[in-house]
Write a protein that holds these residues in place. Structure first.
Motif, short mmCIF file in Angstrom:
data_model
loop_
_atom_site.label_atom_id
_atom_site.label_comp_id
_atom_site.label_asym_id
_atom_site.label_seq_id
_atom_site.Cartn_x
_atom_site.Cartn_y
_atom_site.Cartn_z
N ASN A 172 35.34 82.24 54.81
CA ASN A 172 34.01 81.73 55.14
C ASN A 172 34.13 80.23 55.35
O ASN A 172 34.38 79.47 54.42
N TYR A 173 33.95 79.82 56.62
CA TYR A 173 34.38 78.49 57.06
C TYR A 173 33.18 77.55 57.20
O TYR A 173 32.24 77.84 57.95
N LYS A 174 33.20 76.46 56.45
CA LYS A 174 32.17 75.41 56.55
C LYS A 174 30.76 76.01 56.54
O LYS A 174 29.96 75.74 57.42
N ASP A 175 30.53 76.84 55.54
CA ASP A 175 29.27 77.57 55.49
C ASP A 175 28.60 77.29 54.14
O ASP A 175 29.12 76.54 53.33
N LEU B 108 37.83 90.74 50.30
CA LEU B 108 37.37 89.59 49.55
C LEU B 108 37.13 88.46 50.55
O LEU B 108 37.57 88.52 51.69
N ASN B 109 36.41 87.46 50.11
CA ASN B 109 36.06 86.36 50.98
C ASN B 109 36.45 85.04 50.34
O ASN B 109 36.01 84.72 49.23
N LEU B 110 37.28 84.28 51.04
CA LEU B 110 37.63 82.95 50.54
C LEU B 110 36.61 81.97 51.07
O LEU B 110 36.09 82.15 52.17
N VAL B 111 36.32 80.96 50.29
CA VAL B 111 35.33 79.97 50.71
C VAL B 111 36.03 78.66 51.05
O VAL B 111 36.68 78.05 50.20
N ASP B 112 35.91 78.26 52.30
CA ASP B 112 36.47 76.97 52.74
C ASP B 112 35.29 76.09 53.15
O ASP B 112 34.92 76.03 54.32
N ARG B 113 34.70 75.45 52.14
CA ARG B 113 33.49 74.67 52.38
C ARG B 113 33.76 73.49 53.32
O ARG B 113 32.97 73.19 54.21
#
Lengths: 161, 188
Positions: free
Chosen positions: B106-109, B127-132
């Motif tokens: 999940n990119y810049k979200d 699964l979902n990785l978070v890349d803020r």
């Protein structure tokens, strides 16, 4: 008549103002891009050189200094951060090339592909030179030897008689 | 004595420029309708997935590259602000239904928006990785969303697809690449 002319000229000045504003737009945008990072002086100079030499991967043929694409902003931040960390220009470019390919560098390294590109015109010139000298050589060879010339003269004489 | 029309290597060579010109014309003509936007070669191919430690979207627990599936999987970079991701979503759902592991990045979200998205239109992700910040995106060489990487069982990137995956993309290209990896794994 007078009124009409005046209206026309005010229209014109309106256009002029609009064009000036449009022309100023890129300047405003550019300065916005430049003020987003704050680096001490020697780094700032290197930063500006680097972001001018790196190509935006999203927008094709615009450097990351001039691009407003989000990825260009990210990459400018990466460059700024790595400069702060004390990395050399080569290290920063190598880091980005590893991830985005040679495409990202406006000064790409010499690879078999780029070498072929540079060598092609030279090779073609050489080919042309070879062809031209060969043609010239053949033309020289077409000149008759003394023996052939006397034979030709004899044949002509026989035909005329 | 040679006649004027005799065949010589030189005469043959004189045709070369014309042949080259025709060849170039064909190449250029074919390139006319060709947009280079999606063919930027990925420098990350055949390299291991860059190491990371990123929070997982639903649990908030830090996940690393060691937590990735032990068989081949898709790593799909997505965001709720990304319009083509919505178009791609049903395709991902059907891929996931066929039993293929998809890991989301999940990119810049925003977490809340991402969770709502998955709860309302379905969650194809294991699964979902978070890349803020997008930092891991840079590590991966992401420059546009969506993007999908095919990662093999050893955690090596084997393919990068840029833009939304359509049904045709999957059926005609990506599934073959994926299945060939799975076969290799079965043999090993």
């Amino acid at each position: 008549m007078h009124n009409a002319r005046r209206r026309k000229s005010s229209n014109l000045s309106g256009y002029a103002v609009a064009w000036c504003l449009l022309a100023a737009l890129p300047v405003a945008m550019a300065s916005e891009v430049k003020t987003e990072v704050d680096l001490p002086q020697p780094l700032m100079d290197r930063y500006e050189v680097l972001i001018a030499e790196l190509r935006c991967p999203k927008c094709l043929n615009i450097n990351i200094a001039d691009s407003n694409a989000p990825i260009a902003t990210d990459l400018r931040m990466v460059v700024a951060k790595q400069l702060k960390d004390g990395n050399t220009n080569q290290e920063i470019k190598a880091y980005l090339r590893e991830r985005y390919g040679d495409f990202i560098d406006y000064d790409p390294p010499i690879t078999p592909g780029t070498l072929a590109l540079w060598a092609l015109p030279i090779v073609m010139l050489l080919c042309a030179a070879v062809i031209f000298t060969y043609v010239g050589f053949r033309r020289q060879k077409l000149e008759l030897t003394a023996e052939e010339r006397t034979r030709l003269a004899r044949l002509k004489a026989r035909q005329e008689s | 004595m040679k006649s004027k029309s005799a065949f010589t290597p030189l005469r043959a060579a004189l045709w070369l420029p014309l042949v080259a010109l025709v060849g170039l014309c064909i190449v250029f003509f074919q390139s006319l309708g060709f947009s280079p936007r999606n063919v930027l070669p990925s420098a990350m191919l055949d390299k291991p997935l860059p190491e990371f430690s990123l929070p997982e979207l639903s649990s908030g627990i830090q996940a690393t590259h060691l937590d990735m599936p032990k068989e081949a999987f898709l790593l799909n970079v997505w965001a709720t602000w990304c319009f083509p991701c919505r178009e791609e979503h049903p395709v991902l759902m059907s891929i996931a239904e066929s039993g293929i592991n998809i890991v989301g990045l999940n990119y810049k979200d925003e977490d809340a928006k991402a969770v709502t998205w998955l709860n309302t239109i379905g969650d194809p992700y294991q699964l979902n990785l978070v890349d803020r910040t997008g930092d891991y995106g840079v590590e991966l060489g992401v420059y546009g969303v969506p993007a999908t990487y095919i990662v093999d069982q050893n955690g090596v990137i084997r393919y990068k697809h840029i833009g939304p995956i359509t049904d045709e993309d999957w059926e005609q290209k990506l599934s073959d690449i994926f299945l060939s990896l799975a076969k290799k794994q079965a043999r090993a």
